[in-house]
Design a protein around this motif. Structure first.
Motif, PDB file in Angstrom:
ATOM      1  N   UNK A  70       0.832  -1.199   0.000  1.00 18.72           N
ATOM      2  CA  UNK A  70       0.000   0.000   0.000  1.00 18.72           C
ATOM      3  C   UNK A  70       0.872   1.257   0.000  1.00 18.72           C
ATOM      4  N   UNK A  71       1.925   1.264   0.814  1.00 21.95           N
ATOM      5  CA  UNK A  71       2.809   2.431   0.856  1.00 21.95           C
ATOM      6  C   UNK A  71       3.526   2.640  -0.476  1.00 21.95           C
ATOM      7  N   UNK A  72       3.988   1.551  -1.097  1.00 23.06           N
ATOM      8  CA  UNK A  72       4.642   1.690  -2.399  1.00 23.06           C
ATOM      9  C   UNK A  72       3.653   2.117  -3.473  1.00 23.06           C
ATOM     10  N   UNK A  73       2.409   1.666  -3.368  1.00 19.05           N
ATOM     11  CA  UNK A  73       1.390   2.089  -4.327  1.00 19.05           C
ATOM     12  C   UNK A  73       1.102   3.579  -4.197  1.00 19.05           C
ATOM     13  N   UNK A  74       1.061   4.080  -2.968  1.00 19.97           N
ATOM     14  CA  UNK A  74       0.879   5.518  -2.775  1.00 19.97           C
ATOM     15  C   UNK A  74       2.050   6.308  -3.361  1.00 19.97           C
ATOM     16  N   UNK A  75       3.264   5.799  -3.183  1.00 14.82           N
ATOM     17  CA  UNK A  75       4.430   6.458  -3.771  1.00 14.82           C
ATOM     18  C   UNK A  75       4.353   6.428  -5.295  1.00 14.82           C
ATOM     19  N   UNK A  76       3.880   5.320  -5.840  1.00 13.46           N
ATOM     20  CA  UNK A  76       3.736   5.195  -7.288  1.00 13.46           C
ATOM     21  C   UNK A  76       2.701   6.182  -7.817  1.00 13.46           C
ATOM     22  N   UNK A  77       1.574   6.291  -7.139  1.00 14.09           N
ATOM     23  CA  UNK A  77       0.528   7.223  -7.583  1.00 14.09           C
ATOM     24  C   UNK A  77       0.979   8.678  -7.484  1.00 14.09           C
ATOM     25  N   UNK A  78       1.713   9.010  -6.430  1.00 15.08           N
ATOM     26  CA  UNK A  78       2.190  10.387  -6.319  1.00 15.08           C
ATOM     27  C   UNK A  78       3.235  10.688  -7.396  1.00 15.08           C
ATOM     28  N   UNK A  79       4.050   9.712  -7.734  1.00 16.55           N
ATOM     29  CA  UNK A  79       5.027   9.906  -8.815  1.00 16.55           C
ATOM     30  C   UNK A  79       4.332  10.082 -10.152  1.00 16.55           C
ATOM     31  N   UNK A  80       3.296   9.290 -10.392  1.00 19.50           N
ATOM     32  CA  UNK A  80       2.552   9.435 -11.645  1.00 19.50           C
ATOM     33  C   UNK A  80       1.860  10.788 -11.724  1.00 19.50           C
ATOM     34  N   UNK A  81       1.315  11.259 -10.605  1.00 19.83           N
ATOM     35  CA  UNK A  81       0.669  12.574 -10.589  1.00 19.83           C
ATOM     36  C   UNK A  81       1.678  13.676 -10.880  1.00 19.83           C
ATOM     37  N   UNK A  82       2.851  13.584 -10.274  1.00 21.81           N
ATOM     38  CA  UNK A  82       3.891  14.583 -10.523  1.00 21.81           C
ATOM     39  C   UNK A  82       4.408  14.491 -11.952  1.00 21.81           C
ATOM     40  N   UNK A  83       4.466  13.287 -12.483  1.00 20.39           N
ATOM     41  CA  UNK A  83       4.908  13.092 -13.863  1.00 20.39           C
ATOM     42  C   UNK A  83       3.950  13.766 -14.838  1.00 20.39           C
TER      43      UNK A  83
ATOM     44  N   UNK B 188      11.853   6.533 -14.399  1.00 26.37           N
ATOM     45  CA  UNK B 188      12.657   5.484 -13.781  1.00 26.37           C
ATOM     46  C   UNK B 188      12.100   5.099 -12.417  1.00 26.37           C
ATOM     47  N   UNK B 189      11.686   6.084 -11.649  1.00 27.76           N
ATOM     48  CA  UNK B 189      11.131   5.811 -10.318  1.00 27.76           C
ATOM     49  C   UNK B 189       9.855   4.989 -10.414  1.00 27.76           C
ATOM     50  N   UNK B 190       8.988   5.308 -11.343  1.00 26.37           N
ATOM     51  CA  UNK B 190       7.753   4.547 -11.531  1.00 26.37           C
ATOM     52  C   UNK B 190       8.078   3.109 -11.928  1.00 26.37           C
ATOM     53  N   UNK B 191       9.018   2.928 -12.835  1.00 22.20           N
ATOM     54  CA  UNK B 191       9.399   1.593 -13.295  1.00 22.20           C
ATOM     55  C   UNK B 191       9.926   0.747 -12.143  1.00 22.20           C
ATOM     56  N   UNK B 192      10.847   1.287 -11.387  1.00 22.74           N
ATOM     57  CA  UNK B 192      11.439   0.507 -10.303  1.00 22.74           C
ATOM     58  C   UNK B 192      10.470   0.318  -9.142  1.00 22.74           C
TER      59      UNK B 192
ATOM     60  N   UNK C  15       9.384  -3.235  -7.507  1.00 21.40           N
ATOM     61  CA  UNK C  15       9.427  -3.454  -6.058  1.00 21.40           C
ATOM     62  C   UNK C  15       8.083  -3.972  -5.542  1.00 21.40           C
ATOM     63  N   UNK C  16       6.986  -3.465  -6.076  1.00 24.65           N
ATOM     64  CA  UNK C  16       5.666  -3.965  -5.678  1.00 24.65           C
ATOM     65  C   UNK C  16       5.522  -5.429  -6.074  1.00 24.65           C
ATOM     66  N   UNK C  17       5.986  -5.784  -7.265  1.00 27.06           N
ATOM     67  CA  UNK C  17       5.911  -7.180  -7.695  1.00 27.06           C
ATOM     68  C   UNK C  17       6.744  -8.084  -6.799  1.00 27.06           C
ATOM     69  N   UNK C  18       7.959  -7.675  -6.493  1.00 28.19           N
ATOM     70  CA  UNK C  18       8.826  -8.498  -5.649  1.00 28.19           C
ATOM     71  C   UNK C  18       8.225  -8.650  -4.258  1.00 28.19           C
ATOM     72  N   UNK C  19       7.660  -7.588  -3.715  1.00 31.48           N
ATOM     73  CA  UNK C  19       7.021  -7.664  -2.403  1.00 31.48           C
ATOM     74  C   UNK C  19       5.797  -8.565  -2.455  1.00 31.48           C
ATOM     75  N   UNK C  20       5.033  -8.497  -3.522  1.00 32.76           N
ATOM     76  CA  UNK C  20       3.853  -9.344  -3.688  1.00 32.76           C
ATOM     77  C   UNK C  20       4.234 -10.816  -3.746  1.00 32.76           C
ATOM     78  N   UNK C  21       5.374 -11.129  -4.347  1.00 35.50           N
ATOM     79  CA  UNK C  21       5.788 -12.530  -4.458  1.00 35.50           C
ATOM     80  C   UNK C  21       6.213 -13.132  -3.121  1.00 35.50           C
TER      81      UNK C  21
END
Length: 89
Positions: free
Chosen positions: A13-26, A40-44, A48-54
């Motif tokens: 959830x925290x990484x998803x919030x960071x992803x959404x804020x990066x997309x908004x700023x982008x 690059x930040x969105x990609x990585x 990271x979300x995928x690795x955490x999900x696994x």
């Protein structure tokens, strides 16, 4: 629900919030350098979300995807650098 599952869900959830804020700023900011860094930040962050999900959902390709993404991420970083430098070496 185990403690590990709760921690992993909170991390996702925290990484998803960071992803959404990066997309908004982008979408909001128009500078080329900012777009390159945020892309690059969105990609990585997605990797990271995928690795955490696994951690809680094991798959047969848990480690192959991050390795491939790391190789492709290097190529995207280099291509963004070439775009920013307008092809100069």
């Amino acid at each position: 629900m185990s403690a590990l599952t709760i921690v992993v869900v909170v991390c996702i959830v925290m990484m998803s919030l960071a992803l959404m804020s990066s997309l908004a700023l982008l979408l909001k900011d128009g500078g080329d350098a900012t777009r390159a860094v945020l892309a690059d930040k969105v990609f990585y962050t997605m990797i990271a979300i995928f690795v955490t999900w696994t951690i809680i959902n094991p798959t047969s390709i848990s480690y192959e995807i991050p390795l491939l993404a790391g190789l492709l991420g290097l190529l995207t970083t280099v291509s963004f650098a070439r775009i920013l430098s307008k092809g100069r070496r």
